[in-house]
Design a protein around this motif. Structure first.
Motif, PDB file in Angstrom:
ATOM      1  N   THR A 110      56.258  55.068  64.989  1.00 12.36           N
ATOM      2  CA  THR A 110      56.363  56.516  65.180  1.00 12.36           C
ATOM      3  C   THR A 110      55.697  56.973  66.468  1.00 12.36           C
ATOM      4  OG1 THR A 110      54.358  56.982  63.920  1.00 12.36           O
ATOM      5  CG2 THR A 110      56.440  56.956  62.693  1.00 12.36           C
ATOM      6  N   ASP A 111      54.758  56.178  67.002  1.00 10.63           N
ATOM      7  CA  ASP A 111      54.039  56.601  68.202  1.00 10.63           C
ATOM      8  C   ASP A 111      53.419  55.388  68.892  1.00 10.63           C
ATOM      9  OD1 ASP A 111      52.650  57.910  70.183  1.00 10.63           O
ATOM     10  OD2 ASP A 111      51.536  59.216  68.828  1.00 10.63           O
ATOM     11  N   CYS A 112      53.846  55.125  70.111  1.00  5.21           N
ATOM     12  CA  CYS A 112      53.322  53.974  70.872  1.00  5.21           C
ATOM     13  C   CYS A 112      52.266  54.397  71.883  1.00  5.21           C
ATOM     14  CB  CYS A 112      54.465  53.281  71.612  1.00  5.21           C
ATOM     15  SG  CYS A 112      55.611  52.490  70.500  1.00  5.21           S
ATOM     16  N   GLN A 113      51.963  55.669  71.989  1.00  2.00           N
ATOM     17  CA  GLN A 113      51.051  56.136  73.022  1.00  2.00           C
ATOM     18  C   GLN A 113      49.711  56.623  72.480  1.00  2.00           C
ATOM     19  OE1 GLN A 113      53.307  54.714  75.418  1.00  2.00           O
ATOM     20  NE2 GLN A 113      51.869  55.959  76.491  1.00  2.00           N
ATOM     21  N   ASN A 114      49.708  57.173  71.308  1.00  2.00           N
ATOM     22  CA  ASN A 114      48.497  57.765  70.756  1.00  2.00           C
ATOM     23  C   ASN A 114      47.880  56.865  69.704  1.00  2.00           C
ATOM     24  OD1 ASN A 114      47.474  60.110  71.775  1.00  2.00           O
ATOM     25  ND2 ASN A 114      48.764  61.446  70.566  1.00  2.00           N
ATOM     26  N   GLY A 115      46.657  57.134  69.375  1.00  2.00           N
ATOM     27  CA  GLY A 115      46.060  56.475  68.238  1.00  2.00           C
ATOM     28  C   GLY A 115      44.966  55.494  68.584  1.00  2.00           C
ATOM     29  N   PHE A 116      44.343  55.053  67.576  1.00  2.00           N
ATOM     30  CA  PHE A 116      43.256  54.091  67.646  1.00  2.00           C
ATOM     31  C   PHE A 116      43.848  52.696  67.498  1.00  2.00           C
ATOM     32  CE2 PHE A 116      40.094  51.541  65.351  1.00  2.00           C
ATOM     33  CZ  PHE A 116      39.030  51.639  66.232  1.00  2.00           C
ATOM     34  N   ARG A 117      43.350  51.738  68.266  1.00  2.00           N
ATOM     35  CA  ARG A 117      43.844  50.369  68.191  1.00  2.00           C
ATOM     36  C   ARG A 117      42.750  49.445  67.657  1.00  2.00           C
ATOM     37  NH1 ARG A 117      47.514  53.057  70.055  1.00  2.00           N
ATOM     38  NH2 ARG A 117      49.189  52.502  71.435  1.00  2.00           N
ATOM     39  N   ALA A 118      43.105  48.623  66.708  1.00  2.00           N
ATOM     40  CA  ALA A 118      42.216  47.570  66.225  1.00  2.00           C
ATOM     41  C   ALA A 118      42.971  46.263  66.430  1.00  2.00           C
ATOM     42  CB  ALA A 118      41.888  47.773  64.750  1.00  2.00           C
TER      43      ALA A 118
END
Length: 127
Positions: free
Chosen positions: A37-45
């Motif tokens: 749904t979104d490849c640009q925003n968010g937190f990555r683990a």
């Protein structure tokens, strides 16, 4: 997108940012046969060994699209979990779409259509 945003639709600048993000996400979904749904925003683990194997090169926010494309192309498991983007509590973002748009487009096209994972070296048995 899964968790929502308090500020994504507030201004023209943020609307342009959303449009660009959606174009990138839809193109990755279509060409890589994934449903994100979104490849640009968010937190990555990410596990350390996977991060090292991805050999990430970007040094600005374009690293997000590089990370997603390389993760999918190298066959690693990728999942999304909901996160919520709250309105900034202090200060203003210095991110300007017009300043980074050429870099986003170049990076996006390169990793999506030109970059390929290196071939794995065959191990010699008994050597």
């Amino acid at each position: 997108m899964l968790g929502g945003s308090d500020e994504l639709h507030a201004t023209l600048h943020q609307g342009v940012r959303l449009l660009g993000s959606q174009v990138i996400t839809l193109s990755i979904n279509y060409t890589q046969n994934v449903r994100l749904t979104d490849c640009q925003n968010g937190f990555r683990a990410i596990r350390r060994d996977v991060a090292l194997a991805l050999d990430l090169r970007e040094n600005i926010t374009t690293i997000e699209q590089e990370m997603v494309i390389k993760t999918v192309r190298r066959g690693y498991h990728l999942i999304e979990v909901p996160t919520h983007e709250y309105v900034r509590a202090n200060g203003v973002s210095n991110f300007r779409v017009k300043d980074v748009a050429p870099r986003y487009v170049t990076s996006w096209l390169y990793y999506l259509f030109l970059w390929r994972p290196p071939r794995r070296q065959a191990r010699r048995v008994g050597a």
